[in-house]
Scaffold this motif. Structure first.
Motif, PDB file in Angstrom:
ATOM      1  N   ASP A   1      13.255  74.286  57.100  1.00  0.00           N
ATOM      2  CA  ASP A   1      13.944  74.004  58.369  1.00  0.00           C
ATOM      3  C   ASP A   1      15.099  73.030  58.141  1.00  0.00           C
ATOM      4  N   TYR A   2      14.839  72.008  57.340  1.00  0.00           N
ATOM      5  CA  TYR A   2      15.892  71.026  57.038  1.00  0.00           C
ATOM      6  C   TYR A   2      16.998  71.673  56.200  1.00  0.00           C
ATOM      7  N   ALA A   3      16.604  72.444  55.190  1.00  0.00           N
ATOM      8  CA  ALA A   3      17.589  73.060  54.301  1.00  0.00           C
ATOM      9  C   ALA A   3      18.526  73.990  55.068  1.00  0.00           C
ATOM     10  N   ASP A   4      17.980  74.725  56.014  1.00  0.00           N
ATOM     11  CA  ASP A   4      18.813  75.639  56.805  1.00  0.00           C
ATOM     12  C   ASP A   4      19.813  74.895  57.687  1.00  0.00           C
ATOM     13  N   ALA A   5      19.487  73.672  58.057  1.00  0.00           N
ATOM     14  CA  ALA A   5      20.347  72.916  58.972  1.00  0.00           C
ATOM     15  C   ALA A   5      21.418  72.098  58.263  1.00  0.00           C
ATOM     16  N   VAL A   6      21.181  71.761  57.000  1.00  0.00           N
ATOM     17  CA  VAL A   6      22.136  70.916  56.269  1.00  0.00           C
ATOM     18  C   VAL A   6      23.414  71.693  55.974  1.00  0.00           C
ATOM     19  N   GLY A   7      24.560  71.059  56.286  1.00  0.00           N
ATOM     20  CA  GLY A   7      25.847  71.684  56.043  1.00  0.00           C
ATOM     21  C   GLY A   7      26.905  70.647  55.728  1.00  0.00           C
ATOM     22  N   PRO A   8      28.167  71.059  55.704  1.00  0.00           N
ATOM     23  CA  PRO A   8      29.255  70.144  55.354  1.00  0.00           C
ATOM     24  C   PRO A   8      29.378  68.943  56.288  1.00  0.00           C
ATOM     25  N   ASP A   9      28.903  69.098  57.526  1.00  0.00           N
ATOM     26  CA  ASP A   9      29.052  68.016  58.497  1.00  0.00           C
ATOM     27  C   ASP A   9      27.809  67.124  58.575  1.00  0.00           C
ATOM     28  N   THR A  10      26.842  67.357  57.702  1.00  0.00           N
ATOM     29  CA  THR A  10      25.606  66.560  57.730  1.00  0.00           C
ATOM     30  C   THR A  10      25.826  65.221  57.034  1.00  0.00           C
TER      31      THR A  10
END
Length: 446
Positions: free
Chosen positions: A210-219
């Motif tokens: 769940d965390y991995a799917d949410a992490v992106g350039p703006d995290t």
């Protein structure tokens, strides 16, 4: 027929006001002179005026004005009163959480005057503020590359969010969006910094995916929050720090209760050292909970993150004073704190104390018995953990009488009885506790 004496008159009808001593004469009483040094001349003079007014009204005789003024004076210039914590909650928020150790209290007294808090006495130039306290905190948690201290636990998290995530995203599990007390909620606190929250998972289950799917350039970072004051049981899942450490963004962990290293009695309570060694980049915690120190917020972790936090403009607004730094250092370097001693108290010894005190009070005619009790950590620490304890069981009316007595005692009501739990009462205060109980019969009738 019985004749009444008119208010303001003596038995022979003389105006009582002629016998009331002058203010300057009363103020020469040695007890009031000493009180003026402790409380200030104006407060003492006000007490004298109130005592004189009582004499004018006939409530006290003129010769008792000085005694009455002394009785009207508070014990100190401050409004806070020391309280014996017999609630069975070791870290009681309404009672100021952790009581300071004797070493910390002495350190506060020593630091009350001019100190070298920002001065190098050897060179005569400005030095890093609170350097010795920070060094003590760094030594207590070797896994931390650097440390910083602010004025409370919530401030530590606010500083981290402001310095690292303003205008960016914080990824946080939905089951960790907690209320931190007094109506303040974690989401509101974080959003106030300018950060955006990205909630993941569900209330009872949140996985590393769940965390991995949410992490992106703006995290900016992933946030893990230890739930305070409650536990979720049953069909649950929470991602471990080790599963999140390789997501490419810092993992910030708010452990809340301020445990620096593992405690044998609290195996499920997270500690700063374990979280950092597991991969957390930054840990935030409170100093006035399980650490047993003054109210402050602790930040421990990577040197680059701590440097960014400590140099952020908000850090200046959240900095702690010299008294807090002194108490924190003495807590870290000194002997066991009252909190540590309360947690380590043996149930058998608490039972022996309760039986002994109950026997002493029964000999004075008090309706009391020693009973088993269950204490808790409090302050958001170790929710659900019951600490076996012992208490004095008294009639219900004792609860209010003890709270409002000369030495306030805070107990708890249970099954129509007032319980005075001994786990958070130091043994050296047993005499004060029994004296407070004895005093109730003379002041209060059920």
């Amino acid at each position: 027929m019985e004749q009444r004496v008119a208010p303001g008159a003596t038995d022979d009808g003389t105006d009582v006001r002629r016998h009331i001593p002058r203010t300057d004469a009363v103020l020469r009483d040695p007890r009031l002179l000493r009180a003026a040094d402790r409380l200030g001349a104006e407060r003492v003079k006000s007490a004298v005026h109130r005592a004189q007014q009582r004499a004018r009204e006939g409530a006290v005789p003129p010769e008792a004005v000085a005694d009455t003024a002394v009785a009207l004076l508070p014990g100190s210039a401050g409004g806070l009163r020391p309280v014996l914590n017999a609630t069975g909650v070791v870290l009681h928020t309404n009672l100021g959480r952790a009581p300071l150790s004797a070493a910390a209290r002495q350190a506060v007294a020593d630091a009350a005057g001019p100190t070298d808090v920002e001065l190098d006495l050897n060179t005569g130039v400005r030095a890093r503020r609170g350097r010795t306290a920070l060094a003590a905190l760094r030594a207590a948690v070797p896994a931390a590359d650097a440390v910083h201290v602010v004025n409370n636990g919530a401030a530590a998290l606010v500083l981290a969010a402001t310095a690292l995530a303003a205008g960016r995203e914080i990824v946080v599990g939905r089951g960790e969006m907690v209320e931190i007390g007094d109506g303040f909620r974690l989401p509101d606190l974080l959003v106030s910094t300018g950060a955006r929250l990205r909630e993941v998972g569900t209330t009872n289950r949140t996985t590393a995916a769940d965390y991995a799917d949410a992490v992106g350039p703006d995290t900016a970072f992933v946030l893990k929050v230890h739930p305070s004051n409650f536990r979720i049981t049953g069909f649950t899942r929470a991602a471990h720090i080790t599963e999140l450490a390789d997501l490419g963004v810092p993992v910030v962990v708010d452990i809340g209760s301020g445990l620096l290293t593992r405690h044998p009695l609290l195996p499920e309570e997270p500690d700063a050292h374990s979280q950092l060694t597991a991969g957390a980049a930054l840990v935030t915690a409170s100093g006035d909970k399980l650490l047993g120190g003054p109210q402050c917020g602790l930040l421990l972790g990577r040197e680059d993150l701590i440097r960014a936090l400590s140099r952020h403009p908000l850090a200046r607004a959240l900095r702690v004073d010299k008294l807090t730094l002194a108490a924190l250092e003495a807590t870290l370097n000194g002997p066991a704190t009252p909190t540590a001693e309360a947690l380590a108290a043996e149930p058998a010894e608490l039972n022996r104390r309760a039986e002994r005190l109950a026997a002493l009070l029964r000999a004075d005619g008090v309706d009391v018995r020693a009973v088993p009790s269950g204490a808790t950590v409090g302050g958001g620490g170790a929710p659900g953990v019951i600490l076996p304890s012992a208490a004095l069981s008294l009639p219900e009316h004792y609860a209010a009488a003890l709270r409002t007595g000369p030495v306030p005692v805070a107990g708890r009501l249970e099954a129509g009885r007032c319980l005075l739990d001994l786990r958070a009462v130091p043994e050296e205060d047993d005499g004060r506790l029994t004296d407070a109980v004895r005093s109730v019969e003379g002041r209060w009738a059920p």
